[in-house]
Write a protein that holds these residues in place. Sequence first.
Motif, PDB file in Angstrom:
ATOM      1  N   PRO A  69       0.826  -1.213   0.000  1.00 17.31           N
ATOM      2  CA  PRO A  69       0.000   0.000   0.000  1.00 17.31           C
ATOM      3  C   PRO A  69       0.859   1.262   0.000  1.00 17.31           C
ATOM      4  O   PRO A  69       1.569   1.541   0.957  1.00 17.31           O
ATOM      5  N   GLY A  70       0.855   1.985  -1.111  1.00 18.68           N
ATOM      6  CA  GLY A  70       1.610   3.232  -1.212  1.00 18.68           C
ATOM      7  C   GLY A  70       3.111   3.059  -1.250  1.00 18.68           C
ATOM      8  O   GLY A  70       3.861   4.007  -1.022  1.00 18.68           O
ATOM      9  N   THR A  71       3.592   1.848  -1.536  1.00 19.20           N
ATOM     10  CA  THR A  71       5.028   1.575  -1.489  1.00 19.20           C
ATOM     11  C   THR A  71       5.500   0.863  -2.748  1.00 19.20           C
ATOM     12  O   THR A  71       4.867  -0.070  -3.215  1.00 19.20           O
ATOM     13  N   ALA A  72       6.610   1.319  -3.266  1.00 14.24           N
ATOM     14  CA  ALA A  72       7.323   0.633  -4.345  1.00 14.24           C
ATOM     15  C   ALA A  72       8.790   0.990  -4.163  1.00 14.24           C
ATOM     16  O   ALA A  72       9.187   2.144  -4.308  1.00 14.24           O
ATOM     17  N   ILE A  73       9.603   0.012  -3.801  1.00 16.19           N
ATOM     18  CA  ILE A  73      11.014   0.246  -3.527  1.00 16.19           C
ATOM     19  C   ILE A  73      11.788  -1.016  -3.885  1.00 16.19           C
ATOM     20  O   ILE A  73      11.219  -2.105  -3.905  1.00 16.19           O
ATOM     21  N   LYS A  74      13.055  -0.870  -4.162  1.00 17.14           N
ATOM     22  CA  LYS A  74      13.921  -2.027  -4.405  1.00 17.14           C
ATOM     23  C   LYS A  74      14.672  -2.328  -3.119  1.00 17.14           C
ATOM     24  O   LYS A  74      15.126  -1.412  -2.428  1.00 17.14           O
ATOM     25  N   MET A  75      14.777  -3.620  -2.796  1.00 16.08           N
ATOM     26  CA  MET A  75      15.527  -4.059  -1.623  1.00 16.08           C
ATOM     27  C   MET A  75      16.415  -5.226  -2.018  1.00 16.08           C
ATOM     28  O   MET A  75      16.056  -6.016  -2.892  1.00 16.08           O
ATOM     29  N   THR A  76      17.555  -5.318  -1.347  1.00 18.93           N
ATOM     30  CA  THR A  76      18.500  -6.396  -1.590  1.00 18.93           C
ATOM     31  C   THR A  76      18.459  -7.372  -0.424  1.00 18.93           C
ATOM     32  O   THR A  76      18.485  -6.963   0.736  1.00 18.93           O
ATOM     33  N   LEU A  77      18.405  -8.667  -0.751  1.00 22.11           N
ATOM     34  CA  LEU A  77      18.463  -9.698   0.285  1.00 22.11           C
ATOM     35  C   LEU A  77      19.918  -9.817   0.729  1.00 22.11           C
ATOM     36  O   LEU A  77      20.786 -10.214  -0.041  1.00 22.11           O
ATOM     37  N   VAL A  78      20.186  -9.433   1.974  1.00 20.56           N
ATOM     38  CA  VAL A  78      21.548  -9.395   2.500  1.00 20.56           C
ATOM     39  C   VAL A  78      21.959 -10.743   3.082  1.00 20.56           C
ATOM     40  O   VAL A  78      23.058 -11.237   2.831  1.00 20.56           O
ATOM     41  N   SER A  79      21.074 -11.348   3.881  1.00 23.26           N
ATOM     42  CA  SER A  79      21.449 -12.611   4.514  1.00 23.26           C
ATOM     43  C   SER A  79      20.234 -13.464   4.847  1.00 23.26           C
ATOM     44  O   SER A  79      19.114 -12.964   4.972  1.00 23.26           O
ATOM     45  N   VAL A  80      20.517 -14.764   4.975  1.00 21.82           N
ATOM     46  CA  VAL A  80      19.541 -15.750   5.418  1.00 21.82           C
ATOM     47  C   VAL A  80      20.182 -16.420   6.624  1.00 21.82           C
ATOM     48  O   VAL A  80      21.244 -17.041   6.498  1.00 21.82           O
ATOM     49  N   THR A  81      19.576 -16.256   7.797  1.00 21.00           N
ATOM     50  CA  THR A  81      20.198 -16.746   9.035  1.00 21.00           C
ATOM     51  C   THR A  81      19.217 -17.583   9.855  1.00 21.00           C
ATOM     52  O   THR A  81      18.011 -17.569   9.621  1.00 21.00           O
ATOM     53  N   ASP A  82      19.788 -18.285  10.838  1.00 14.79           N
ATOM     54  CA  ASP A  82      18.970 -19.078  11.763  1.00 14.79           C
ATOM     55  C   ASP A  82      18.228 -18.165  12.728  1.00 14.79           C
ATOM     56  O   ASP A  82      18.717 -17.082  13.071  1.00 14.79           O
ATOM     57  N   ILE A  83      17.082 -18.626  13.173  1.00 14.78           N
ATOM     58  CA  ILE A  83      16.355 -17.944  14.243  1.00 14.78           C
ATOM     59  C   ILE A  83      16.952 -18.441  15.548  1.00 14.78           C
ATOM     60  O   ILE A  83      17.114 -19.657  15.726  1.00 14.78           O
ATOM     61  N   PRO A  84      17.290 -17.553  16.480  1.00 14.12           N
ATOM     62  CA  PRO A  84      17.824 -18.018  17.763  1.00 14.12           C
ATOM     63  C   PRO A  84      16.872 -19.017  18.427  1.00 14.12           C
ATOM     64  O   PRO A  84      15.656 -18.859  18.384  1.00 14.12           O
ATOM     65  N   LEU A  85      17.427 -20.079  18.988  1.00 17.00           N
ATOM     66  CA  LEU A  85      16.704 -21.127  19.709  1.00 17.00           C
ATOM     67  C   LEU A  85      15.845 -22.025  18.822  1.00 17.00           C
ATOM     68  O   LEU A  85      14.977 -22.737  19.296  1.00 17.00           O
ATOM     69  N   VAL A  86      16.072 -21.993  17.516  1.00 18.10           N
ATOM     70  CA  VAL A  86      15.381 -22.890  16.580  1.00 18.10           C
ATOM     71  C   VAL A  86      16.463 -23.747  15.928  1.00 18.10           C
ATOM     72  O   VAL A  86      17.603 -23.344  15.806  1.00 18.10           O
TER      73      VAL A  86
END
Length: 141
Positions: A69-86
């Motif tokens: 809604p009201g947004t259009a922007i480019k973003m870069t995927l920086v990292s894929v990490t573990d969730i703490p305690l999972v």
Amino acid sequence: MTDLTRRTVLATGATGAAVAVVGLPDLAGAAPVAPAARPAAPRYTRETKLYRRKRFVQQRKQRFRVTGPGTAIKMTLVSVTDIPLVTQGSNRSFELTFSAPRRGPEQGTYTFQRRRFKATSLFLVPTDDTRRRYRATINNR
């Protein structure tokens, strides 16, 4: 014609307020106010197979078109990490970190798209005051 005051609108509740705004002339005597157009409801991704770690690992360092809604922007995927305690390395539970070249949107659900990547909705949370870094948590345990 009846007098319309703030007190009478508040006393009538939400229904009365809607009627007052839509069906009666405004206090200055102008024509009735037309109801605002309701924005189209966003479409959310329902396919669980789109929320797998290996799919996002393949897209690391890639740019996405992010819309909402009201947004259009480019973003870069920086990292894929573990969730703490999972469980480490889980294909179903992980965190994504994105960066934006300029101030980005508020916290909320947005659609991520790029060529050869099926549009996927993610709930983004800004992680800094400048709203240039975001986190999305996928937790399908």
